[in-house]
Scaffold this motif. Structure first.
Motif, PDB file in Angstrom:
ATOM      1  N   VAL A 103       0.845  -1.203   0.000  1.00 26.57           N
ATOM      2  CA  VAL A 103       0.000   0.000   0.000  1.00 26.57           C
ATOM      3  C   VAL A 103       0.877   1.249   0.000  1.00 26.57           C
ATOM      4  O   VAL A 103       0.685   2.154  -0.822  1.00 26.57           O
ATOM      5  CB  VAL A 103      -0.968   0.005   1.207  1.00 26.57           C
ATOM      6  N   GLU A 104       1.849   1.315   0.896  1.00 32.90           N
ATOM      7  CA  GLU A 104       2.754   2.477   0.956  1.00 32.90           C
ATOM      8  C   GLU A 104       3.551   2.618  -0.329  1.00 32.90           C
ATOM      9  O   GLU A 104       3.736   3.726  -0.836  1.00 32.90           O
ATOM     10  CB  GLU A 104       3.707   2.360   2.149  1.00 32.90           C
ATOM     11  N   LYS A 105       4.038   1.512  -0.851  1.00 36.51           N
ATOM     12  CA  LYS A 105       4.815   1.566  -2.085  1.00 36.51           C
ATOM     13  C   LYS A 105       3.947   2.055  -3.246  1.00 36.51           C
ATOM     14  O   LYS A 105       4.413   2.835  -4.084  1.00 36.51           O
ATOM     15  CB  LYS A 105       5.418   0.195  -2.410  1.00 36.51           C
ATOM     16  N   ASN A 108       3.489   5.800  -2.790  1.00 35.72           N
ATOM     17  CA  ASN A 108       4.741   6.489  -3.108  1.00 35.72           C
ATOM     18  C   ASN A 108       5.020   6.458  -4.606  1.00 35.72           C
ATOM     19  O   ASN A 108       5.527   7.432  -5.178  1.00 35.72           O
ATOM     20  CB  ASN A 108       5.908   5.889  -2.322  1.00 35.72           C
ATOM     21  N   ALA A 109       4.693   5.337  -5.250  1.00 37.85           N
ATOM     22  CA  ALA A 109       4.861   5.252  -6.707  1.00 37.85           C
ATOM     23  C   ALA A 109       4.002   6.312  -7.391  1.00 37.85           C
ATOM     24  O   ALA A 109       4.443   6.961  -8.346  1.00 37.85           O
ATOM     25  CB  ALA A 109       4.484   3.858  -7.206  1.00 37.85           C
ATOM     26  N   ALA A 110       2.782   6.500  -6.902  1.00 34.72           N
ATOM     27  CA  ALA A 110       1.888   7.515  -7.469  1.00 34.72           C
ATOM     28  C   ALA A 110       2.499   8.908  -7.317  1.00 34.72           C
ATOM     29  O   ALA A 110       2.511   9.699  -8.268  1.00 34.72           O
ATOM     30  CB  ALA A 110       0.518   7.450  -6.792  1.00 34.72           C
ATOM     31  N   LEU A 111       3.018   9.208  -6.131  1.00 28.54           N
ATOM     32  CA  LEU A 111       3.623  10.528  -5.891  1.00 28.54           C
ATOM     33  C   LEU A 111       4.860  10.737  -6.766  1.00 28.54           C
ATOM     34  O   LEU A 111       5.013  11.790  -7.396  1.00 28.54           O
ATOM     35  CB  LEU A 111       4.003  10.679  -4.416  1.00 28.54           C
ATOM     36  N   ILE A 112       5.725   9.748  -6.808  1.00 28.83           N
ATOM     37  CA  ILE A 112       6.977   9.871  -7.566  1.00 28.83           C
ATOM     38  C   ILE A 112       6.692   9.995  -9.058  1.00 28.83           C
ATOM     39  O   ILE A 112       7.260  10.841  -9.750  1.00 28.83           O
ATOM     40  CB  ILE A 112       7.912   8.673  -7.267  1.00 28.83           C
ATOM     41  N   PHE A 139       5.434  -4.938  -7.034  1.00 29.95           N
ATOM     42  CA  PHE A 139       4.578  -4.880  -5.850  1.00 29.95           C
ATOM     43  C   PHE A 139       3.122  -4.559  -6.179  1.00 29.95           C
ATOM     44  O   PHE A 139       2.359  -4.139  -5.323  1.00 29.95           O
ATOM     45  CB  PHE A 139       5.124  -3.889  -4.804  1.00 29.95           C
ATOM     46  N   LEU A 140       2.714  -4.814  -7.406  1.00 26.82           N
ATOM     47  CA  LEU A 140       1.322  -4.580  -7.782  1.00 26.82           C
ATOM     48  C   LEU A 140       0.423  -5.597  -7.081  1.00 26.82           C
ATOM     49  O   LEU A 140       0.605  -6.800  -7.226  1.00 26.82           O
ATOM     50  CB  LEU A 140       1.138  -4.687  -9.299  1.00 26.82           C
TER      51      LEU A 140
END
Length: 193
Positions: A103-105, A108-112, A139-140
């Motif tokens: 979930v965090e990854k 963070n992927a969305a933000l990056i 990590f999907l």
């Protein structure tokens, strides 16, 4: 005899330089001025103090130098983090995406990814592209991807469109721009040591 002249334009460090006689430089600049102005209108121009160069020996006037920096494609300063994949018209994140769990990854992927696109002047990014980033990084969580994105801090981004639609997009808020830049800057610190 025409004096030596030079124009340097850095559209987010994509750089473009014309040098030669003043007549040659003027002619080339006239040809490109419309295109340059259109590109500069798309994003705010960052102020850059013009550089004054010393004249070459034997010339009376110093070279003319104009330098403009533009944020439209500012990925160059983040080349340790992103690669602009022209073949697939997509940005690749080339570092491990931080997070304690999927979930965090995902968040963070969305933000990056949204931050990287913002550097190119793209404000709305496709959720399906963020999904592809998560898949590429291993990590999907196919069953929980949509809810993972939605669980993200609502101050960071706005999601538009129907869930599961190929037209669904994510756009960073001002707070999200700050949060995503801080996240990317933290990743850059790993390369400064």
């Amino acid at each position: 005899m025409d004096n030596e002249a030079r124009i340097k334009i850095s559209l987010s460090e994509g750089k473009f330089e014309i040098s030669g006689s003043e007549g040659f430089v003027d002619k080339q600049f006239d040809k490109l001025q419309g295109l340059i102005e259109k590109r500069l209108e798309k994003a705010p121009v960052l102020p850059v103090k013009p550089k004054n160069e010393k004249p070459a020996k034997g010339t009376e006037n110093p070279a003319i130098v104009t330098e403009t920096t533009h944020t439209e494609n500012g990925l160059d300063q983040y080349d340790h983090i992103f690669v602009d994949d022209d073949d697939e018209d997509r940005i690749r994140i080339v570092v491990e995406i931080p997070g304690k769990n999927k979930v965090e990854k995902t968040q963070n992927a969305a933000l990056i990814y949204a931050f990287a696109n913002l550097q190119k002047g793209i404000k709305d990014v496709s959720i399906s592209e963020i999904r592809a980033v998560c898949k590429h990084h291993g990590f999907l969580d196919t069953g929980n991807f949509a809810s993972s994105i939605k669980k993200g801090d609502p101050k960071n981004y706005i999601i538009k469109g129907k869930s599961g639609s190929s037209k669904q997009t994510l756009k960073l808020t001002r707070v999200g721009e700050t949060a995503s830049k801080a996240l990317v800057d933290e990743l850059l610190k790993n390369f400064e040591e």
